[in-house]
Design a protein around this motif. Structure first.
Motif, short mmCIF file in Angstrom:
data_model
loop_
_atom_site.label_atom_id
_atom_site.label_comp_id
_atom_site.label_asym_id
_atom_site.label_seq_id
_atom_site.Cartn_x
_atom_site.Cartn_y
_atom_site.Cartn_z
N HIS A 159 -1.09 11.31 -23.20
CA HIS A 159 -1.08 10.67 -21.89
C HIS A 159 -2.51 10.23 -21.58
N ASP A 173 -1.14 5.04 -18.85
CA ASP A 173 0.05 5.53 -18.15
C ASP A 173 -0.06 5.25 -16.66
N ARG A 174 -1.27 5.41 -16.12
CA ARG A 174 -1.53 5.09 -14.72
C ARG A 174 -2.97 4.60 -14.60
N CYS A 175 -3.24 3.85 -13.55
CA CYS A 175 -4.59 3.35 -13.33
C CYS A 175 -4.91 3.43 -11.84
N LEU A 176 -6.14 3.82 -11.54
CA LEU A 176 -6.56 4.06 -10.16
C LEU A 176 -8.00 3.61 -10.01
N ASP A 229 -4.66 8.32 -18.46
CA ASP A 229 -4.80 7.69 -17.15
C ASP A 229 -6.18 7.05 -17.05
N ILE A 243 -3.49 13.48 -11.70
CA ILE A 243 -4.32 12.53 -12.45
C ILE A 243 -5.63 13.17 -12.89
N ARG A 262 1.75 -2.69 -5.56
CA ARG A 262 2.82 -1.74 -5.87
C ARG A 262 4.15 -2.45 -6.14
N ALA A 281 -0.09 0.62 -10.02
CA ALA A 281 -0.33 1.81 -10.84
C ALA A 281 -0.67 1.46 -12.29
N LEU A 282 -0.52 0.17 -12.66
CA LEU A 282 -0.84 -0.26 -14.03
C LEU A 282 -2.28 -0.73 -14.17
N ARG A 292 2.99 9.20 -7.31
CA ARG A 292 2.40 8.16 -8.14
C ARG A 292 1.21 8.68 -8.95
N TYR A 293 0.37 9.51 -8.35
CA TYR A 293 -0.87 9.93 -8.99
C TYR A 293 -1.04 11.45 -9.06
#
Length: 256
Positions: free
Chosen positions: A246, A83-86, A248, A136, A69, A61-62, A132-133
């Motif tokens: 925030h 904050d999150r990466c996808l 993402d 987003i 994970r 998620a980083l 997790r997402y």
């Protein structure tokens, strides 16, 4: 060489509009799959189905790396301003050819194709891995993007990520904010993670005129390819520095 036919076709193209122009362009330069050259479509089902998709339930998620994970071997848990990466899929198979055809091959219609990949990725992640997402895309106040350098803009004639962002925003019903200026013209493709991080820290800026939009906002930052995560991290850092609540990250491809 007799080029009279080309001059004639060009004059005819200038005189056309709408559907007629599209039909003539198709005659002069037929649409082909950017992945395999199959005629009639920008990205064929075969190439699309062969993409190595990244599972949002198992990815890091980083940095967006697959299977990261529990213990990510790509970023090793290094702190990130994101904050999150996808990411949608691995940078393999047809995807590198699609991105090159779009950025440097002049096939600008692929902006919508790549935007659709990003949209599908975000919607799937929200549904499949809400812990997790979740939100987003749905909770984003703005979509923003990693901008091209001035030299890349001059070479290509457009900002490739802005075009994708505008298309994604239109499809998702989310406003787009051009939040970041990129200074310099360095090519980071041959650099390692540390080199990318050192270079990226100094080249992004949020101009004063858009800081009111950034302050307190939830942003979805998009790019075409994540290699080490340095670009996304640096861009997110300046957004956070301008007061974003925030940030993402979302990309079409992830390099391993």
């Amino acid at each position: 060489m007799d080029t009279s036919w080309l001059r004639s076709s060009f004059e005819e193209l200038k005189a056309c509009s709408g559907a007629s122009r599209e039909a003539l362009l198709e005659t002069l330069s037929p649409t082909r799959c950017a992945g395999c050259e199959r005629p009639g479509v920008l990205l064929c089902d075969d190439c699309l189905n062969k993409l190595v998709l990244i599972d949002p339930e198992e990815s890091c998620a980083l940095c967006g790396a697959p299977y990261g994970r529990v213990l990510c071997t790509e970023c090793r848990g290094v702190a990130s301003s994101l904050d999150r990466c996808l990411a949608c899929a691995l940078f393999s198979g047809a995807l590198p050819r699609v991105i090159r055809a779009y950025k440097d091959g002049g096939e600008r219609r692929l902006a919508r194709v790549i935007a659709e990949l990003l949209l599908d990725t975000a919607l799937h992640a929200q549904a499949a891995a809400p812990d997790r997402y979740g939100g987003i895309l749905a909770d984003a106040d703005f979509i923003t993007f990693v901008p091209a350098t001035k030299s890349a803009y001059r070479r290509r004639g457009f900002d490739h990520m802005e075009a994708i962002a505008r298309s994604l925003g239109s499809m998702a019903g989310v406003a787009v904010c051009d939040c970041i200026i990129k200074h310099g013209s360095s090519d980071q493709r041959k650099m390692g993670r540390e080199g990318r991080l050192a270079t990226a820290r100094s080249i992004y800026e949020v101009p004063d005129i858009v800081q009111k939009n950034v302050y307190g906002a939830r942003l979805l930052l998009i790019d075409d390819v994540i290699t080490t995560g340095a670009t996304m991290t640096a861009a997110a850092a300046v957004l956070k520095g301008a007061g974003a609540a925030h940030v993402d990250g979302l990309a079409a491809a992830r390099v391993l």
